[in-house]
Design a protein around this motif. Structure first.
Motif, PDB file in Angstrom:
ATOM      1  N   GLY A  39       0.820  -1.205   0.000  1.00 55.05           N
ATOM      2  CA  GLY A  39       0.000   0.000   0.000  1.00 55.05           C
ATOM      3  C   GLY A  39       0.849   1.248   0.000  1.00 55.05           C
ATOM      4  N   ALA A  40       0.241   2.358  -0.395  1.00 56.61           N
ATOM      5  CA  ALA A  40       0.876   3.670  -0.344  1.00 56.61           C
ATOM      6  C   ALA A  40      -0.215   4.694  -0.054  1.00 56.61           C
ATOM      7  CB  ALA A  40       1.571   4.005  -1.661  1.00 56.61           C
ATOM      8  N   ALA A  41      -0.014   5.527   0.943  1.00 58.75           N
ATOM      9  CA  ALA A  41      -1.018   6.501   1.337  1.00 58.75           C
ATOM     10  C   ALA A  41      -1.125   7.614   0.298  1.00 58.75           C
ATOM     11  CB  ALA A  41      -0.668   7.095   2.701  1.00 58.75           C
ATOM     12  N   PRO A  42      -2.337   7.919  -0.188  1.00 58.67           N
ATOM     13  CA  PRO A  42      -2.495   8.960  -1.212  1.00 58.67           C
ATOM     14  C   PRO A  42      -2.301  10.364  -0.661  1.00 58.67           C
ATOM     15  CG  PRO A  42      -4.635   8.065  -0.600  1.00 58.67           C
ATOM     16  CD  PRO A  42      -3.610   7.227   0.105  1.00 58.67           C
ATOM     17  N   PHE A 159      -1.363  11.149  -5.726  1.00 62.48           N
ATOM     18  CA  PHE A 159      -0.097  10.416  -5.799  1.00 62.48           C
ATOM     19  C   PHE A 159       0.459  10.159  -4.405  1.00 62.48           C
ATOM     20  CE2 PHE A 159       1.846  14.253  -4.586  1.00 62.48           C
ATOM     21  CZ  PHE A 159       3.225  14.292  -4.769  1.00 62.48           C
ATOM     22  N   HIS A 160       1.571   9.443  -4.349  1.00 56.23           N
ATOM     23  CA  HIS A 160       2.352   9.281  -3.126  1.00 56.23           C
ATOM     24  C   HIS A 160       3.753   9.784  -3.435  1.00 56.23           C
ATOM     25  CE1 HIS A 160       3.489   7.584   0.768  1.00 56.23           C
ATOM     26  NE2 HIS A 160       4.641   7.319   0.167  1.00 56.23           N
ATOM     27  N   SER A 161       4.172  10.813  -2.734  1.00 52.94           N
ATOM     28  CA  SER A 161       5.363  11.558  -3.127  1.00 52.94           C
ATOM     29  C   SER A 161       6.642  10.734  -3.096  1.00 52.94           C
ATOM     30  CB  SER A 161       5.514  12.785  -2.224  1.00 52.94           C
ATOM     31  OG  SER A 161       6.702  13.497  -2.512  1.00 52.94           O
ATOM     32  N   GLN A 162       6.910  10.077  -1.975  1.00 51.10           N
ATOM     33  CA  GLN A 162       8.216   9.441  -1.790  1.00 51.10           C
ATOM     34  C   GLN A 162       8.105   7.926  -1.941  1.00 51.10           C
ATOM     35  OE1 GLN A 162       9.046  11.640   2.062  1.00 51.10           O
ATOM     36  NE2 GLN A 162      11.036  11.753   1.078  1.00 51.10           N
ATOM     37  N   ALA A 163       8.337   7.444  -3.138  1.00 48.44           N
ATOM     38  CA  ALA A 163       8.249   6.010  -3.384  1.00 48.44           C
ATOM     39  C   ALA A 163       9.562   5.288  -3.075  1.00 48.44           C
ATOM     40  CB  ALA A 163       7.861   5.755  -4.839  1.00 48.44           C
ATOM     41  N   TRP A 164      10.686   5.975  -3.196  1.00 47.15           N
ATOM     42  CA  TRP A 164      12.000   5.342  -3.074  1.00 47.15           C
ATOM     43  C   TRP A 164      12.153   4.190  -4.068  1.00 47.15           C
ATOM     44  CZ3 TRP A 164      15.209   8.426  -0.842  1.00 47.15           C
ATOM     45  CH2 TRP A 164      14.699   9.365   0.066  1.00 47.15           C
ATOM     46  N   TRP A 190       4.646   7.421  -6.692  1.00 40.49           N
ATOM     47  CA  TRP A 190       3.593   6.541  -7.187  1.00 40.49           C
ATOM     48  C   TRP A 190       2.352   7.372  -7.484  1.00 40.49           C
ATOM     49  CZ3 TRP A 190       5.597   3.622  -2.563  1.00 40.49           C
ATOM     50  CH2 TRP A 190       6.496   2.602  -2.953  1.00 40.49           C
ATOM     51  N   TYR A 191       1.593   6.979  -8.509  1.00 44.11           N
ATOM     52  CA  TYR A 191       0.445   7.758  -8.963  1.00 44.11           C
ATOM     53  C   TYR A 191      -0.792   6.863  -9.054  1.00 44.11           C
ATOM     54  CZ  TYR A 191       4.363  10.692 -10.260  1.00 44.11           C
ATOM     55  OH  TYR A 191       5.536  11.414 -10.220  1.00 44.11           O
ATOM     56  N   TYR A 192      -1.862   7.308  -8.406  1.00 41.23           N
ATOM     57  CA  TYR A 192      -3.170   6.647  -8.432  1.00 41.23           C
ATOM     58  C   TYR A 192      -3.163   5.290  -7.734  1.00 41.23           C
ATOM     59  CZ  TYR A 192      -4.207  10.208 -11.951  1.00 41.23           C
ATOM     60  OH  TYR A 192      -4.368  11.402 -12.614  1.00 41.23           O
ATOM     61  N   LEU A 193      -2.118   4.521  -7.865  1.00 43.34           N
ATOM     62  CA  LEU A 193      -2.064   3.192  -7.264  1.00 43.34           C
ATOM     63  C   LEU A 193      -1.840   3.317  -5.762  1.00 43.34           C
ATOM     64  CD1 LEU A 193      -1.957   0.090  -7.810  1.00 43.34           C
ATOM     65  CD2 LEU A 193       0.550   0.360  -7.940  1.00 43.34           C
ATOM     66  N   ASN A 194      -2.794   2.834  -4.967  1.00 47.60           N
ATOM     67  CA  ASN A 194      -2.593   2.912  -3.520  1.00 47.60           C
ATOM     68  C   ASN A 194      -2.801   1.588  -2.810  1.00 47.60           C
ATOM     69  OD1 ASN A 194      -5.476   2.981  -3.669  1.00 47.60           O
ATOM     70  ND2 ASN A 194      -5.564   4.021  -1.687  1.00 47.60           N
ATOM     71  N   GLY A 195      -2.955   0.497  -3.571  1.00 47.46           N
ATOM     72  CA  GLY A 195      -3.034  -0.790  -2.925  1.00 47.46           C
ATOM     73  C   GLY A 195      -2.932  -1.945  -3.902  1.00 47.46           C
ATOM     74  N   VAL A 196      -2.289  -3.021  -3.457  1.00 42.65           N
ATOM     75  CA  VAL A 196      -2.296  -4.308  -4.150  1.00 42.65           C
ATOM     76  C   VAL A 196      -2.722  -5.349  -3.126  1.00 42.65           C
ATOM     77  CG1 VAL A 196      -0.930  -6.059  -5.349  1.00 42.65           C
ATOM     78  CG2 VAL A 196      -0.497  -3.628  -5.781  1.00 42.65           C
ATOM     79  N   GLU A 197      -3.732  -6.117  -3.474  1.00 39.45           N
ATOM     80  CA  GLU A 197      -4.285  -7.111  -2.557  1.00 39.45           C
ATOM     81  C   GLU A 197      -4.227  -8.484  -3.203  1.00 39.45           C
ATOM     82  OE1 GLU A 197      -7.331  -3.655  -0.973  1.00 39.45           O
ATOM     83  OE2 GLU A 197      -8.178  -5.466  -1.890  1.00 39.45           O
ATOM     84  N   VAL A 198      -4.011  -9.513  -2.382  1.00 42.15           N
ATOM     85  CA  VAL A 198      -3.882 -10.869  -2.910  1.00 42.15           C
ATOM     86  C   VAL A 198      -4.823 -11.807  -2.162  1.00 42.15           C
ATOM     87  CG1 VAL A 198      -1.485 -10.523  -3.603  1.00 42.15           C
ATOM     88  CG2 VAL A 198      -2.002 -11.467  -1.345  1.00 42.15           C
ATOM     89  N   PRO A 241       1.694 -10.225   6.142  1.00 38.44           N
ATOM     90  CA  PRO A 241       1.663  -9.053   5.261  1.00 38.44           C
ATOM     91  C   PRO A 241       2.009  -7.778   6.020  1.00 38.44           C
ATOM     92  CG  PRO A 241      -0.366 -10.354   5.074  1.00 38.44           C
ATOM     93  CD  PRO A 241       0.366 -10.860   6.271  1.00 38.44           C
ATOM     94  N   VAL A 242       2.757  -6.899   5.371  1.00 40.34           N
ATOM     95  CA  VAL A 242       3.130  -5.603   5.948  1.00 40.34           C
ATOM     96  C   VAL A 242       2.787  -4.517   4.939  1.00 40.34           C
ATOM     97  CG1 VAL A 242       5.003  -4.148   6.825  1.00 40.34           C
ATOM     98  CG2 VAL A 242       4.998  -6.614   7.314  1.00 40.34           C
ATOM     99  N   VAL A 243       2.069  -3.491   5.386  1.00 40.78           N
ATOM    100  CA  VAL A 243       1.691  -2.361   4.536  1.00 40.78           C
ATOM    101  C   VAL A 243       2.306  -1.092   5.107  1.00 40.78           C
ATOM    102  CG1 VAL A 243      -0.231  -0.920   3.737  1.00 40.78           C
ATOM    103  CG2 VAL A 243      -0.439  -3.413   3.711  1.00 40.78           C
ATOM    104  N   ASN A 244       2.922  -0.296   4.252  1.00 39.31           N
ATOM    105  CA  ASN A 244       3.535   0.965   4.657  1.00 39.31           C
ATOM    106  C   ASN A 244       2.538   2.095   4.444  1.00 39.31           C
ATOM    107  OD1 ASN A 244       5.076   3.390   4.775  1.00 39.31           O
ATOM    108  ND2 ASN A 244       6.937   2.236   4.317  1.00 39.31           N
ATOM    109  N   ALA A 245       2.108   2.740   5.532  1.00 39.78           N
ATOM    110  CA  ALA A 245       1.188   3.875   5.460  1.00 39.78           C
ATOM    111  C   ALA A 245       1.859   5.153   5.951  1.00 39.78           C
ATOM    112  CB  ALA A 245      -0.080   3.597   6.263  1.00 39.78           C
ATOM    113  N   GLY A 246       3.153   5.277   5.679  1.00 44.38           N
ATOM    114  CA  GLY A 246       3.860   6.507   6.030  1.00 44.38           C
ATOM    115  C   GLY A 246       3.750   7.544   4.926  1.00 44.38           C
ATOM    116  N   ILE A 247       3.816   8.810   5.313  1.00 38.06           N
ATOM    117  CA  ILE A 247       3.890   9.922   4.363  1.00 38.06           C
ATOM    118  C   ILE A 247       4.982  10.870   4.847  1.00 38.06           C
ATOM    119  CG2 ILE A 247       2.739  11.953   3.401  1.00 38.06           C
ATOM    120  CD1 ILE A 247       0.108  10.537   3.532  1.00 38.06           C
ATOM    121  N   GLY A 248       5.971  11.115   4.006  1.00 43.23           N
ATOM    122  CA  GLY A 248       7.041  12.028   4.378  1.00 43.23           C
ATOM    123  C   GLY A 248       6.505  13.402   4.732  1.00 43.23           C
TER     124      GLY A 248
END
Length: 415
Positions: A39-42, A159-164, A190-198, A241-248
């Motif tokens: 995940g990535a926080a929008p 988007f999510h600014s800091q993708a690294w 990252w742009y528009y994409l804020n989650g991948v689920e399995v 599973p680990v999801v990163n919900a940090g925002i710089g």
């Protein structure tokens, strides 16, 4: 700023599309078969720390993004966010595939995604949606490439600014390409994409973990394109599973035009609504404390706003709100003391006093389900108020790769 973002917040949290076949309205019960694997926080389109494509958006272009999933499965779906779009987002087509190198993908692995049975979809302004499931075997800690073809003109992009990590852009429709030759432009957002689920993999024994916070959680200072963030190091240590919900730059108490909505506003969307989450590890507050000090320095960072002086009582009250919200969902919260930050732009007499008070409360209040003491763990042996040079990035505010590994090792037994 809060008044400016309030309508967007209400829309993002209350008027969302949660799958390709559902309409806006009430949130359905979570499906236990699905787990958030990335995940990535929008964020609101902004300049942020580095140049990006969020303000210009996309037009007749293909966007390719590579992410690493933290759970295995034989079915995959993506989540797209238009939380800060002021008009519908037209996605002409999307694919998923196994990653090889850079923008290239494994031949034979490309899967065209559908949304309610159709390849094209419109994501409402201020909304989000999930794709239909696609059959694709993915291993835990494997990289997956998500490609969006945007034939129209999008306008500014959520988007999510800091993708690294590098994202790639090509002119025209290259959603099914297996080589990366057409993708000549790069961005580290990252742009528009804020989650991948399995789904369909090994059921996690204890559910998923969300790491929630600011740039330290987001991975600032880690090696780009190497998956060495705090969240990556944790995923390599625990079989969950680990999801990163940090925002710089994110703040607990105030919205920012550059660094996202305040954590008390985004906590439900970015942490508690992740499928399968059972634990949240919270690390945040140094920006609330430090922006006011940074504003007093020569040539202050112009994006460090708002920068009011924040008290420990205000931060503690906000932490309690987050803990209560998580417990109401049956989610555990691991509290983390603020890392040492003497010698940085965020340090000063008020910040020193406030951070000490906050850390004392985190350690002793008993209100978290568990506590990890990063302040002591990462302290310089010669000066416990400063970050250990062995674990510090050049700015002395953020850890380096080694520091993130130490953090993950400390958190792993608690989640």
């Amino acid at each position: 700023m809060k008044k400016l973002l309030a309508p967007l917040l209400a829309a993002a949290l209350g008027l969302t599309l949660l799958s390709g076949t559902q309409t806006a309205g009430a949130r359905p019960a979570p499906d236990p078969r699905w787990h958030a694997a990335w995940g990535a926080a929008p964020q609101l389109p902004a300049t942020g720390f580095t140049a990006n494509w969020s303000q210009e958006g996309f037009s007749r272009q293909t966007l390719r993004q590579v992410v690493r999933v933290t759970e295995d499965g034989d079915r995959v779906r993506i989540r797209l966010s238009n939380a800060y779009g002021t008009s519908p987002l037209a996605v002409t087509g999307a694919t998923v595939a196994r990653t090889t190198t850079g923008a290239a993908v494994e031949p034979g692995s490309v899967r065209h995604l559908t949304f309610g049975g159709k390849r094209s979809v419109s994501v409402p302004a201020h909304g989000e949606l999930r794709s239909d499931p696609a059959r694709l075997d993915l291993g835990r800690l494997e990289s997956v490439t998500v490609t969006l073809y945007l034939a129209g003109t999008t306008g500014p992009a959520t988007f999510h600014s800091q993708a690294w990590a590098d994202s790639y852009r090509a002119e025209g429709d290259h959603r099914a390409d297996t080589t990366g030759h057409a993708f000549t432009a790069r961005s580290r957002s990252w742009y528009y994409l804020n989650g991948v689920e399995v789904s369909g993999g090994t059921p996690p024994r204890k559910g998923g973990v969300v790491l929630f916070g600011d740039s330290i959680t987001d991975g600032f200072g880690s090696t780009p394109n190497a998956d060495r963030r705090y969240s990556d190091a944790l995923a390599e240590r625990i079989d969950r599973p680990v999801v990163n919900a940090g925002i710089g730059g994110n703040l607990v108490l105030n919205d920012s035009a550059w660094y996202g909505e305040r954590s008390t506003a985004r906590f439900r969307r970015d942490a508690l609504d992740q499928p399968g989450v059972t634990t949240v590890a919270l690390l945040q507050g140094v920006n609330d404390i430090g922006f006011a000090e940074a504003a007093l320095k020569p040539d202050p960072q112009p994006t460090y706003k708002p920068s009011p002086v924040v008290t420990s009582a205000e931060l503690i009250s906000a932490y309690r709100r987050l803990i209560d919200a998580a417990h109401a969902r049956g989610v555990r919260v691991v509290g983390s003391t603020l890392l040492p930050f003497k010698g940085t732009s965020h340090w000063g007499p008020t910040a020193e006093r406030t951070s000490a008070e906050v850390n004392h409360w985190i350690r002793t209040s008993g209100e978290f389900d568990a506590v990890v003491d990063f302040q002591r763990l990462l302290a310089d042996p010669k000066d416990p108020k400063a970050l250990n040079p062995a674990y510090a990035d050049a700015d002395r505010l953020h850890p380096n790769d080694a520091g993130y590994r130490v953090m993950a090792a400390a958190v792993a037994p608690l989640v």
